[in-house]
Design an enzyme around this catalytic site. Sequence first.
Site, mmCIF file in Angstrom:
data_model
loop_
_atom_site.group_PDB
_atom_site.id
_atom_site.type_symbol
_atom_site.label_atom_id
_atom_site.label_comp_id
_atom_site.label_asym_id
_atom_site.label_seq_id
_atom_site.Cartn_x
_atom_site.Cartn_y
_atom_site.Cartn_z
ATOM 1 N N SER A 1 0.826 -1.204 0.000
ATOM 2 C CA SER A 1 0.000 0.000 0.000
ATOM 3 C C SER A 1 0.868 1.266 0.000
ATOM 4 C CB SER A 1 -0.972 -0.038 1.186
ATOM 5 O OG SER A 1 -2.018 0.883 1.025
ATOM 6 N N ASP B 1 -9.837 -4.830 -4.529
ATOM 7 C CA ASP B 1 -9.287 -3.846 -3.587
ATOM 8 C C ASP B 1 -10.214 -2.637 -3.505
ATOM 9 O OD1 ASP B 1 -7.711 -1.937 -2.212
ATOM 10 O OD2 ASP B 1 -5.863 -2.836 -2.960
ATOM 11 N N HIS C 1 -7.934 -5.473 -0.208
ATOM 12 C CA HIS C 1 -6.720 -4.707 0.108
ATOM 13 C C HIS C 1 -5.904 -5.462 1.152
ATOM 14 C CE1 HIS C 1 -4.289 -1.112 -0.112
ATOM 15 N NE2 HIS C 1 -4.299 -0.988 1.211
#
Length: 239
Positions: A124, A180, A213
């Site tokens: 991320s 995601d 995610h």
Amino acid sequence: MSRAPFIVPALKKHTATVIMAHGLGDSGAGWVSLAHNWRRRGLFEEVTFIFPNAPMIPITVNFGMSMPGWYDITKLGRDLDFQEAVKNQDEAGILKSRDYFNSLIKEQMDQGIKPSRIVLGGFSQGGAMSLFSGITGQEKLGGVFGLSCYMLLSDRIKNYIPENFPNKKTPFFLAHGTEDDIVPHEFGKRSAEMAKELGLEDVTFNSYKYLSHSADPVEIEDLEKFLDRVIPAENGGSL
């Protein structure tokens, strides 16, 4: 100011280093299990793993409250347009974190590790920082990886690439889940395309169906193969 990184030292002669940066609101401790899992399986025994900790900074999407972050984020989510995401990015924070990542690389070089045996990566925010730092870095690294991430300052990143483009031929591995809802899959795909447009010659982009995610075993297995390719064992046997 950041807390000291979590470090998992090499079990054999230290010949390579992997720096793995966490995402927003997390800490280096959140990813240490990755190294421990490889240790249990007898993998990457020549590698020292470094898991840095982001500083506590005010985060706009967190109502301005402080949390661990490599840079401020003003907008987030599945409905965010890629071009909109580029606007108002925290350039100062991004550059400050890049300098920190570069200092970690230099520390390893000062210990005798060649930059070609150093891999920079993350998840991320940490992946986005690794992608940016790798593309704009002064040292030719062994590899760069980013999980569930995106290209930072994509409208001006060219301005930060050194003239000799040290990492033009460096392998880059980008991976993203199709479901995601924090960093849309399209962001990862577009970022991989942009990386190639910038001139990177070895970019891999993998998609993972139904993955949100987060990371999953198949993705980590692919990362494992990537690391084995870019920093193969020097002393015989498994890295």
